[in-house]
Design an enzyme around this catalytic site. Sequence first.
Site, PDB file in Angstrom:
ATOM      1  N   ALA A 112       0.822  -1.214   0.000  1.00 13.37           N
ATOM      2  CA  ALA A 112       0.000   0.000   0.000  1.00 13.37           C
ATOM      3  C   ALA A 112       0.853   1.261   0.000  1.00 13.37           C
ATOM      4  O   ALA A 112       0.512   2.263  -0.641  1.00 13.37           O
ATOM      5  CB  ALA A 112      -0.934  -0.001   1.200  1.00 13.37           C
ATOM      6  N   GLU A 113       1.980   1.223   0.689  1.00 15.54           N
ATOM      7  CA  GLU A 113       2.821   2.419   0.789  1.00 15.54           C
ATOM      8  C   GLU A 113       3.569   2.722  -0.506  1.00 15.54           C
ATOM      9  O   GLU A 113       4.088   3.824  -0.681  1.00 15.54           O
ATOM     10  CB  GLU A 113       3.829   2.262   1.923  1.00 15.54           C
ATOM     11  CG  GLU A 113       4.892   1.212   1.677  1.00 15.54           C
ATOM     12  CD  GLU A 113       5.887   1.144   2.823  1.00 15.54           C
ATOM     13  OE1 GLU A 113       7.038   1.556   2.600  1.00 15.54           O
ATOM     14  OE2 GLU A 113       5.511   0.706   3.911  1.00 15.54           O
ATOM     15  N   ASP A 114       3.618   1.757  -1.422  1.00 13.15           N
ATOM     16  CA  ASP A 114       4.383   1.938  -2.652  1.00 13.15           C
ATOM     17  C   ASP A 114       3.582   2.582  -3.776  1.00 13.15           C
ATOM     18  O   ASP A 114       4.093   2.747  -4.886  1.00 13.15           O
ATOM     19  CB  ASP A 114       4.910   0.573  -3.132  1.00 13.15           C
ATOM     20  CG  ASP A 114       5.888  -0.043  -2.145  1.00 13.15           C
ATOM     21  OD1 ASP A 114       6.615   0.730  -1.478  1.00 13.15           O
ATOM     22  OD2 ASP A 114       5.924  -1.276  -2.025  1.00 13.15           O
TER      23      ASP A 114
END
Length: 305
Positions: A112-114
Amino acid sequence: MLDHLTTEASNPASEDLDELSTLDLVNLINGQDAGVAIAVGQQSVQIAAAIDAISSRLLESGRLIYFGAGTSGRLGVLDAADCPPTFSSDPNKVIGLIAGGPSAMTTAVEGAEDNPELGAKDLHAIGLSSKDVVVGIATSGRTPYVIGGLDYARKLGTYAIGLTCNENSELQSHCDLVIAPVVGPEIISGSTRMKAGTATKMVLNMLSTGAMIRQGKTFGNLMVDLRATNSKLHARAKRIVKAATKLSDDAASRLLVECSGEVKTAIVVHQTGETAEQARKLLSDANGHLRQAIMRFPGESNRKC
């Protein structure tokens, strides 16, 4: 790609970590944590500027929005969630977003953070506008989710603050103001839930608390923006009214009943001798600032404050 980051470096003080006694381990962690407050203190000017920016936007019907991934996101959500019970603030005024959605608070959402588009999408979903201020939290200073959100915010004219624990980070060119307490390598390499997480929590505490104080949520160091709606809160409200007015237990209780449990109203009534209704008007005219409401009152009793 992460090799140059201070937060990912090896800490020479903990190279024999797994061989330490439990007491030595505790002392090592404590010793390393002792430097966190110093690192945060070195960002005082930037933190103060951020508080002023947040406060001015809250006064103009804007919102404070935290967003981040992993530990950074969780800390933002936590700080936002603490504002309503602490300051009786509108739950929609301080918002926390975490990459991957609410389930990511307890379970890691891989990848998700990417996704920089996800950061923009999450901010779009809450109707971000130029009135708001965002704080993108990324310990590394390079999290795509955060950078994507900051870019989206700036396109809208939203004031964008970046919070990282690495200096000269990629984040710097994507926001209007950077707060960067550099806490150094963690005792477990890359475990930024430790010193970096502590620094992040300290900064967020300052941002929300400072902004709420600027909104008139305190009187001296008293938490006055409180309405007694249950027995625990009534007891707390009575203590605050007593501290501010020097009234007895019974008198403070009666005053709170007369003022529908509203601490600010009760204190203004006591200080000015006005009715609860007029006290509320004085507070409204002073934008909720208790001391200003009292000082604006033309009578002699305002000198009590």
